[in-house]
Write an enzyme that holds these catalytic residues in place. Structure first.
Site, PDB file in Angstrom:
ATOM      1  N   HIS A 152       0.854  -1.189   0.000  1.00  0.00           N
ATOM      2  CA  HIS A 152       0.000   0.000   0.000  1.00  0.00           C
ATOM      3  C   HIS A 152       0.894   1.244   0.000  1.00  0.00           C
ATOM      4  CE1 HIS A 152      -2.931   2.952   1.146  1.00  0.00           C
ATOM      5  NE2 HIS A 152      -3.893   2.044   1.147  1.00  0.00           N
ATOM      6  N   THR A 185      -2.968  -0.142   9.136  1.00  0.00           N
ATOM      7  CA  THR A 185      -4.384  -0.157   9.529  1.00  0.00           C
ATOM      8  C   THR A 185      -4.984  -1.573   9.448  1.00  0.00           C
ATOM      9  OG1 THR A 185      -4.898   0.591   7.279  1.00  0.00           O
ATOM     10  CG2 THR A 185      -4.848   2.265   9.001  1.00  0.00           C
ATOM     11  N   GLU A 218     -10.177  -4.750   2.095  1.00  0.00           N
ATOM     12  CA  GLU A 218      -8.724  -4.620   2.271  1.00  0.00           C
ATOM     13  C   GLU A 218      -8.272  -5.237   3.603  1.00  0.00           C
ATOM     14  OE1 GLU A 218      -6.284  -1.109   0.788  1.00  0.00           O
ATOM     15  OE2 GLU A 218      -6.430  -0.671   2.931  1.00  0.00           O
TER      16      GLU A 218
END
Ligand code: UDP
Ligand code: MN
Length: 293
Positions: free
Chosen positions: A172, A184, A242
Site C-alpha cells: 500500500h 491499519t 482490504e
C-alpha cells in the site's frame, strides 16, 4: 558451544526492513518472495516463458464508476501485458455505458452482468464474492492468471509479466515506509479480519492483487466467506475487503510482492526519488459526486 537465538518481533523486523535513509530498496520479503521494483527484472527475458499465457484482468465499474472505464481501458491497452493475450473482465451494472475501446488484436472485453449494492463499501466488498463465483464459472477455463484491479486508476507505464506468480499482493503506497504500529490492520477482536498485534510485515492495498486463477479463487472465496461471518455478527472491518485481504495474506504469504510503483496516488503522496516508475496511478475523483461519501 551453545548458540543462542533471539526471536525478533514483527515490529522490530519491520523497523529493520525500513531504513530511514533509502539508498537501496528492499527486494525480498522475510519469506524470500521477490519485491518487484524497476531494475529488478528484465522484460526481454521474462516475456518468453509467458508467451502462451493468457491473463485475465478483473475490474468493477458499478454505478457512477463507469465514468473511469474509458481511460482505464485505453491506458491498459498501451501498458498492460503488451505482447501477451489479455481478457478484460468488466463487472458492471451499466452495460449501455461501457465504452467501446479499440484494443489490440486478439484482446477482448467481456462484460459481466452484476447487481449493484446500496453503498460503495458494499460494492467494494462484494468484489471478492463476484471474482470467486466467476473464477469457478469461467476464469478457471479461460485464463491462466488473474490480475484484480481498482478501476478509479489508470496505467501510466509498463506493467507486464514480471508481476505474475501464484499469489501476489501490492504494498500500500500509504504504508510502505510507515511504522508497523500505524498499519491499519483490523484490531477489533470480534472481526474475522482481526490481526494479531505484532504480526505481519507489510500492509497490502486492496486495489491490486492477483495470481493463478486457482489461488485467486481460494483467496476471494475465503475472504467472501469470512466477510459473511462478520456480516452475520453485525461487524464490518474498518477497511472492508482490504482488511480481509491483509488477514488472508498474513496466513497465505504472497509469492511475489509488488512495490508501490504498482499503485500510487500523486495527489496524496510525495514521490520519493527511489520510485523510478509510476505504473498504475489514481485518477482524480470526486467522492461526493460519486457516492455522497
Ligand atoms: N466500485 C464501483 N462502484 C462503486 C464503488 C466502487 O465500481 O460505486 C469499484 C471500483 O472498481 C473501485 C473499487 O470498487 O475502484 C474500490 O472502490 P474505491 O476505488 O472507491 O475505493 P478506494 O480506492 O477509494 O479505497
Ligand atoms: Mn480506488
Amino acid at each position: 558451544m551453545s548458540h543462542r537465538f533471539c526471536r525478533v518481533s514483527a515490529s522490530e523486523l519491520c523497523a529493520l526492513l525500513r531504513p530511514r535513509r533509502w539508498t537501496v530498496v528492499l527486494v525480498t520479503t522475510p519469506c524470500f518472495a521477490p519485491i518487484i521494483w524497476d531494475g529488478t527484472f528484465d522484460s526481454a527475458i521474462l516475456d518468453t516463458p509467458f508467451r502462451n499465457t493468457t491473463i485475465g484482468l478483473t475490474v468493477f465499474a458499478i454505478k457512477r464508476y463507469v465514468v473511469f472505464l474509458k481511460v482505464f481501458l485505453e491506458t491498459a491497452d498501451k501498458c498492460f501485458m503488451v505482447g501477451h493475450k489479455v481478457n478484460y473482465y468488466v463487472f458492471t451494472d451499466q452495460h449501455a455505458d461501457v465504452p467501446n475501446v479499440l484494443l489490440q488484436e486478439g484482446w477482448q472485453v467481456v462484460n459481466l452482468e452484476v447487481c449493484n449494492y446500496p453503498c460503495w463499501q458494499g460494492v467494494s466488498m462484494h468484489r471478492m464474492e463476484m471474482i470467486s463465483n466467476f473464477s469457478k464459472k469461467c476464469f478457471l477455463h479461460e485464463v491462466d492468471y488473474l490480475v484484480c484491479l481498482d478501476e478509479d486508476m489508470m496505467l501510466s507505464d509498463h506493467l507486464g509479466v514480471e508481476i505474475l506468480f501464484s499469489l501476489f499482493g501490492t504494498l500500500h503506497p500509504g504504508f510502505y515506509i510507515a511504522d508497523h504500529q500505524t498499519f491499519t490492520y483490523e484490531h477489533c477482536s470480534l472481526s474475522q479480519a482481526h490481526f494479531p498485534r505484532d504480526e505481519g510485515y507489510f500492509y497490502y492495498a486492496g486495489g491490486f492483487f492477483g495470481g493463478s486463477v486457482l489461488q485467486v479463487h481460494r483467496l476471494t472465496k475465503a475472504c467472501h466467506q469470512v466477510m459473511m461471518v462478520d456480516h452475520t455478527n453485525h461487524i464490518e472491518a474498518e477497511w472492508h475487503d482490504e482488511s480481509h485481504l491483509n488477514k488472508y495474506l498474513l496466513c497465505h504469504k504472497p509469492t511475489k510482492v509488488l512495490s508501490p510503483e504498482y499503485l500510487w496516488d500523486e495527489r496524496m503522496l510525495c514521490r520519493p526519488p527511489f520510485l523510478r516508475k509510476l505504473r498504475y496511478v489514481a485518477m482524480p475523483k470526486n467522492h461526493q459526486a460519486l457516492w455522497n461519501r
